[in-house]
Design an enzyme around this catalytic site. Structure first.
Site, PDB file in Angstrom:
ATOM      1  N   CYS A  77       0.822  -1.214   0.000  1.00  9.50           N
ATOM      2  CA  CYS A  77       0.000   0.000   0.000  1.00  9.50           C
ATOM      3  C   CYS A  77       0.855   1.262   0.000  1.00  9.50           C
ATOM      4  O   CYS A  77       0.620   2.180  -0.802  1.00  9.50           O
ATOM      5  CB  CYS A  77      -0.960  -0.022   1.185  1.00  9.50           C
ATOM      6  SG  CYS A  77      -0.195  -0.370   2.788  1.00  9.50           S
ATOM      7  N   TYR A  78       1.859   1.332   0.875  1.00  6.75           N
ATOM      8  CA  TYR A  78       2.750   2.482   0.857  1.00  6.75           C
ATOM      9  C   TYR A  78       3.508   2.599  -0.474  1.00  6.75           C
ATOM     10  O   TYR A  78       3.588   3.682  -1.047  1.00  6.75           O
ATOM     11  CB  TYR A  78       3.765   2.391   2.006  1.00  6.75           C
ATOM     12  CG  TYR A  78       3.257   2.709   3.387  1.00  6.75           C
ATOM     13  CD1 TYR A  78       2.635   3.912   3.676  1.00  6.75           C
ATOM     14  CD2 TYR A  78       3.448   1.810   4.429  1.00  6.75           C
ATOM     15  CE1 TYR A  78       2.201   4.215   4.956  1.00  6.75           C
ATOM     16  CE2 TYR A  78       3.019   2.099   5.720  1.00  6.75           C
ATOM     17  CZ  TYR A  78       2.395   3.299   5.976  1.00  6.75           C
ATOM     18  OH  TYR A  78       1.971   3.590   7.252  1.00  6.75           O
TER      19      TYR A  78
END
Length: 334
Positions: free
Chosen positions: A154-155
């Site tokens: 996600c990051y």
């Protein structure tokens, strides 16, 4: 119709996958599975996630042997822990299934990476060599041909979507590393209750400084060093990433705007802001990454927001599915 299996379906990312795939016109959910030791085994998905009552009332079947399912499905989604995906993916791949892995088990083609950052010895170098990194806006051609798609973290999704247009256009000054400060909601830690994701314990804090496992993933796929600091905030879901960079002398705001437009003008799930900056409320519950930027002199600040469970996980996996099988890229997503 393609028959599909979701492993790890009871988790936050798994239930989002089930929601998207249930309404996908070309997909049939053949089975939902969890670990044989999971306390969720045998329960209905809709009992654990009541928003799916009358929508997805399938049972969560215990998975002990991939062979029980492999010959019944065409597509497998692994919303599982890294070590579990490492063990399961090769069995499904050997049976001819197309695998979309939401864990980190095949994201970086470097076995030492897993020893250092994930704490296990990778045993499947051949599949590491074949895996395609599923950053959908930048890996379309590879995804179309892949049997194993490693869906990004996600990051790293927010960070790379922010930086890649600038890097590819040659706009950044190498004298200063990009600095990425990103804050995630607590759902990024998973559904299992711990002190680390309790709302009574979380306020706002940095963690994993200089050694978060997403840091080397970002660097490996950007091809440039960065400073990355993740933060945990006391909200359920979403990521806001603020990235500060230095531009080469003479680079203007128009040059930056042109680079982002060239990268994403035909990409339906990245939305660019011409004015102002995006906020989490614009993307929570939606499959988009929204990006805005500001330039002052030789400095640029890029702000990207996404739902960590969607564009940072499940919706990107379905986006990759659509690309892989030639469906409209936003099928079932919007």
């Amino acid at each position: 119709m393609l028959n599909t299996l979701i492993v790890g379906a009871s988790g936050y990312a798994g239930v989002e996958l089930a929601t998207y795939l249930n309404r996908h016109p070309h997909m049939t959910i053949t089975a939902l599975a969890v670990s044989a030791q999971s306390p969720d085994a045998g329960k209905l998905l809709s009992d654990l996630h009541p928003q799916l009552k009358g929508v997805v009332d399938l049972p969560l079947q215990p998975l002990s042997d991939p062979a029980e399912f492999a010959d019944k499905v065409d597509v497998v989604f692994l919303a599982t822990a890294h070590e579990v995906s490492h063990d399961l993916a090769p069995a499904f791949l050997a049976a001819g299934c197309v695998v979309f892995d939401l864990s980190g088990a095949f994201r970086v083609n470097d076995a030492d990476f897993y020893t250092q950052y994930y704490g296990f010895t990778h045993q499947h170098q051949a599949w590491l060599d074949k895996a395609v990194y599923g950053l959908a806006e930048w890996q379309r051609d590879g995804i179309k041909e892949a049997q194993l798609i490693a869906v990004p973290g996600c990051y790293p999704t927010a960070a790379q979507l922010s930086l890649k247009p600038l890097i590819e256009a040659g706009l950044l000054n190498d004298i200063q590393w990009p600095v990425i400060n990103a804050t995630s909601g607590v759902s990024g830690a998973g559904r299992k209750a711990t002190m680390n994701n309790s709302f009574c314990e979380v306020s706002l804090h940095a963690y994993g400084i200089f050694h978060h496992r997403h840091h080397p993933e970002i660097v490996a796929h950007l091809g440039t060093p960065v400073i990355f600091t993740p933060h945990l905030g006391s909200f359920p879901r979403g990521i806001l990433a603020t990235t500060t960079c230095r531009l080469k002398p003479g680079v203007t705001q128009d040059d930056v705007a042109a680079a982002f437009k060239a990268a994403y003008d035909d990409k339906p799930l990245v939305r660019l802001y011409e004015k102002g900056m995006p906020a989490l409320k614009s993307v929570v519950g939606l499959p988009f990454c929204d990006i805005g930027f500001a330039v002052q002199g030789e400095h640029i600040i890029v702000v990207a927001v996404e739902d960590n469970l969607l564009k940072g996980a499940s919706s990107q996996a379905v986006q990759c599915l659509n690309i892989r099988f030639g469906f409209p890229e936003t099928e079932s997503l919007i």
